[in-house]
Design a protein around this motif. Structure first.
Motif, PDB file in Angstrom:
ATOM      1  N   ALA A  51      -6.658   1.251  -9.391  1.00 14.79           N
ATOM      2  CA  ALA A  51      -7.073   0.546 -10.603  1.00 14.79           C
ATOM      3  C   ALA A  51      -7.525  -0.873 -10.312  1.00 14.79           C
ATOM      4  CB  ALA A  51      -5.923   0.539 -11.619  1.00 14.79           C
ATOM      5  N   LEU A  52      -6.794  -1.587  -9.457  1.00 15.14           N
ATOM      6  CA  LEU A  52      -7.146  -2.978  -9.165  1.00 15.14           C
ATOM      7  C   LEU A  52      -8.384  -3.051  -8.272  1.00 15.14           C
ATOM      8  CD1 LEU A  52      -3.677  -4.723  -8.780  1.00 15.14           C
ATOM      9  CD2 LEU A  52      -4.978  -4.145 -10.835  1.00 15.14           C
ATOM     10  N   ALA A  53      -8.511  -2.111  -7.328  1.00 15.07           N
ATOM     11  CA  ALA A  53      -9.721  -2.070  -6.502  1.00 15.07           C
ATOM     12  C   ALA A  53     -10.945  -1.791  -7.363  1.00 15.07           C
ATOM     13  CB  ALA A  53      -9.575  -1.016  -5.412  1.00 15.07           C
ATOM     14  N   ALA A  54     -10.793  -0.925  -8.373  1.00  9.55           N
ATOM     15  CA  ALA A  54     -11.914  -0.616  -9.267  1.00  9.55           C
ATOM     16  C   ALA A  54     -12.339  -1.834 -10.071  1.00  9.55           C
ATOM     17  CB  ALA A  54     -11.532   0.525 -10.204  1.00  9.55           C
ATOM     18  N   GLU A  55     -11.422  -2.786 -10.271  1.00 12.14           N
ATOM     19  CA  GLU A  55     -11.748  -4.030 -10.977  1.00 12.14           C
ATOM     20  C   GLU A  55     -12.293  -5.098 -10.033  1.00 12.14           C
ATOM     21  OE1 GLU A  55     -11.922  -4.762 -14.038  1.00 12.14           O
ATOM     22  OE2 GLU A  55     -10.853  -3.148 -15.054  1.00 12.14           O
ATOM     23  N   GLY A  56     -12.469  -4.749  -8.766  1.00 15.52           N
ATOM     24  CA  GLY A  56     -13.094  -5.675  -7.831  1.00 15.52           C
ATOM     25  C   GLY A  56     -12.158  -6.392  -6.893  1.00 15.52           C
ATOM     26  N   ALA A  57     -10.834  -6.169  -7.016  1.00 18.66           N
ATOM     27  CA  ALA A  57      -9.889  -6.872  -6.157  1.00 18.66           C
ATOM     28  C   ALA A  57      -9.920  -6.312  -4.739  1.00 18.66           C
ATOM     29  CB  ALA A  57      -8.474  -6.760  -6.718  1.00 18.66           C
ATOM     30  N   ALA A  58      -9.729  -7.187  -3.751  1.00 17.74           N
ATOM     31  CA  ALA A  58      -9.364  -6.748  -2.409  1.00 17.74           C
ATOM     32  C   ALA A  58      -7.891  -6.403  -2.450  1.00 17.74           C
ATOM     33  CB  ALA A  58      -9.622  -7.856  -1.397  1.00 17.74           C
ATOM     34  N   VAL A  59      -7.510  -5.285  -1.832  1.00 17.21           N
ATOM     35  CA  VAL A  59      -6.127  -4.829  -1.973  1.00 17.21           C
ATOM     36  C   VAL A  59      -5.452  -4.668  -0.622  1.00 17.21           C
ATOM     37  CG1 VAL A  59      -6.420  -3.737  -4.228  1.00 17.21           C
ATOM     38  CG2 VAL A  59      -6.910  -2.415  -2.164  1.00 17.21           C
ATOM     39  N   ALA A  60      -4.253  -5.230  -0.522  1.00 26.29           N
ATOM     40  CA  ALA A  60      -3.358  -4.950   0.595  1.00 26.29           C
ATOM     41  C   ALA A  60      -2.385  -3.902   0.098  1.00 26.29           C
ATOM     42  CB  ALA A  60      -2.621  -6.206   1.029  1.00 26.29           C
ATOM     43  N   ILE A  61      -2.349  -2.756   0.775  1.00 25.66           N
ATOM     44  CA  ILE A  61      -1.493  -1.655   0.346  1.00 25.66           C
ATOM     45  C   ILE A  61      -0.375  -1.496   1.360  1.00 25.66           C
ATOM     46  CG2 ILE A  61      -3.135  -0.460  -1.120  1.00 25.66           C
ATOM     47  CD1 ILE A  61      -3.914   1.284   1.257  1.00 25.66           C
ATOM     48  N   ALA A  62       0.870  -1.514   0.872  1.00 28.83           N
ATOM     49  CA  ALA A  62       2.029  -1.552   1.755  1.00 28.83           C
ATOM     50  C   ALA A  62       3.016  -0.452   1.393  1.00 28.83           C
ATOM     51  CB  ALA A  62       2.725  -2.913   1.657  1.00 28.83           C
ATOM     52  N   ALA A  63       3.567   0.189   2.414  1.00 27.98           N
ATOM     53  CA  ALA A  63       4.608   1.203   2.236  1.00 27.98           C
ATOM     54  C   ALA A  63       5.122   1.597   3.604  1.00 27.98           C
ATOM     55  CB  ALA A  63       4.083   2.423   1.479  1.00 27.98           C
ATOM     56  N   ARG A  64       6.146   2.453   3.616  1.00 28.79           N
ATOM     57  CA  ARG A  64       6.678   2.936   4.891  1.00 28.79           C
ATOM     58  C   ARG A  64       5.839   4.078   5.448  1.00 28.79           C
ATOM     59  NH1 ARG A  64      12.762   4.090   3.217  1.00 28.79           N
ATOM     60  NH2 ARG A  64      11.618   4.859   1.405  1.00 28.79           N
ATOM     61  N   ARG A  65       5.231   4.887   4.587  1.00 29.95           N
ATOM     62  CA  ARG A  65       4.489   6.070   5.038  1.00 29.95           C
ATOM     63  C   ARG A  65       3.036   5.677   5.327  1.00 29.95           C
ATOM     64  NH1 ARG A  65       5.982  10.364   0.445  1.00 29.95           N
ATOM     65  NH2 ARG A  65       5.332   8.590  -0.826  1.00 29.95           N
ATOM     66  N   VAL A  66       2.816   5.225   6.538  1.00 32.22           N
ATOM     67  CA  VAL A  66       1.556   4.601   6.882  1.00 32.22           C
ATOM     68  C   VAL A  66       0.403   5.598   6.914  1.00 32.22           C
ATOM     69  CG1 VAL A  66       1.805   4.776   9.393  1.00 32.22           C
ATOM     70  CG2 VAL A  66       0.528   2.855   8.397  1.00 32.22           C
ATOM     71  N   GLU A  67       0.655   6.866   7.238  1.00 32.90           N
ATOM     72  CA  GLU A  67      -0.435   7.837   7.255  1.00 32.90           C
ATOM     73  C   GLU A  67      -1.013   8.043   5.862  1.00 32.90           C
ATOM     74  OE1 GLU A  67      -1.975   8.962   9.876  1.00 32.90           O
ATOM     75  OE2 GLU A  67      -0.594   7.735  11.049  1.00 32.90           O
ATOM     76  N   LYS A  68      -0.154   8.097   4.851  1.00 24.72           N
ATOM     77  CA  LYS A  68      -0.625   8.200   3.479  1.00 24.72           C
ATOM     78  C   LYS A  68      -1.409   6.946   3.081  1.00 24.72           C
ATOM     79  CE  LYS A  68       2.651  11.464   1.439  1.00 24.72           C
ATOM     80  NZ  LYS A  68       1.663  12.300   0.754  1.00 24.72           N
ATOM     81  N   LEU A  69      -0.937   5.792   3.533  1.00 29.08           N
ATOM     82  CA  LEU A  69      -1.650   4.546   3.246  1.00 29.08           C
ATOM     83  C   LEU A  69      -3.045   4.558   3.860  1.00 29.08           C
ATOM     84  CD1 LEU A  69       0.974   1.700   3.794  1.00 29.08           C
ATOM     85  CD2 LEU A  69       0.081   2.539   1.617  1.00 29.08           C
TER      86      LEU A  69
END
Length: 248
Positions: free
Chosen positions: A27-45
């Motif tokens: 949703a935020l990327a669709a609004e034009g934001a650059a996104v840092a996506i963080a989690a433990r499951r890096v393959e899904k990321l």
């Protein structure tokens, strides 16, 4: 053509490998934001990052356990270095290990407190200097469990009541300096969260309780986040309490 609402902004989203975090990143990327996506499951990321990049977004992938304070500090620093700043923090990482107090595995308590509460606090503290500079927004993913008590959820609820208390106090400390603090409190949402429950009787009771309602979807909560962070900066949508229409 009108510019996207978040063009030039940078958002860091924890728990972004599935569910609400993944939907919020989209949703935020669709609004034009650059996104840092963080989690433990890096393959899904990485799969999500490839998807968003292909759609034209700028993405930074971060393997992160929010309970690791040094890892949190490094993730925030890496985001600022890679994407040029930080305007929005979405503290979404969380786990739900329900069960009665009487025969609880207290390591479940520790995991929930470390992730749901301390991890959120660590992330907020690490991000705050950058958000003060950018006059940014902190979005805290709480829950209906931060307002309404039910049996077999004592410690999970304690973490969410804690999130609400921490966030209101933070708001009082930073609102006059231009930082907005937003608390999102979803009701029953169709995500992986309930799959965390290992106490068999509690899981069966919970599944029975929610089986007759139309559950919220991750996209519903992501839309609430999008609404809050794109509101005019002089207005803070401090709380959004959203639950299924069918949920009593």
């Amino acid at each position: 053509m009108m510019p996207s609402a978040l063009q030039g902004k940078v958002a860091l989203i924890t728990g972004a490998s599935s569910g609400i975090g993944e939907a919020t990143a989209r949703a935020l990327a669709a609004e034009g934001a650059a996104v840092a996506i963080a989690a433990r499951r890096v393959e899904k990321l990485r799969a999500l990052g490839d998807e968003l990049t292909a759609a034209g977004a700028k993405v930074h992938v971060l393997e992160l356990d929010v309970a690791d304070r040094q890892g949190v500090d490094a993730a925030v620093a890496s985001t600022v270095e890679a994407l040029g700043g930080l305007d929005i923090l979405v503290n979404n990482a969380g786990i739900m290990l329900l069960g009665p107090v009487e025969d609880a595995d207290t390591t479940d308590w520790t995991r929930m407190i470390d992730t749901n509460l301390l991890g959120l606090m660590y992330m907020t503290r690490a991000a705050l200097p950058h958000l003060l500079r950018s006059k940014g927004t902190v979005v805290q993913m709480s829950s209906i469990a931060g307002r309404v008590n039910v049996r077999n959820a004592a410690v999970y609820q304690a973490t969410k009541f804690g999130v609400n208390a921490f966030s209101e106090t933070l708001r009082q400390e930073v609102t006059e300096r231009g930082v907005r603090v937003v608390v999102i409190e979803p009701g029953t949402t169709d995500t992986e969260l309930r799959g965390h429950i290992t106490h068999t009787a509690t899981k069966e009771m919970y599944e029975q309780r929610i089986s007759q309602i139309r559950k919220l979807q991750a996209q519903d909560i992501a839309e609430a986040v999008r609404y809050a962070v794109t509101a005019p900066h002089h207005a803070t949508v401090h709380e959004i309490f959203i639950r299924p229409t069918d949920q009593v």
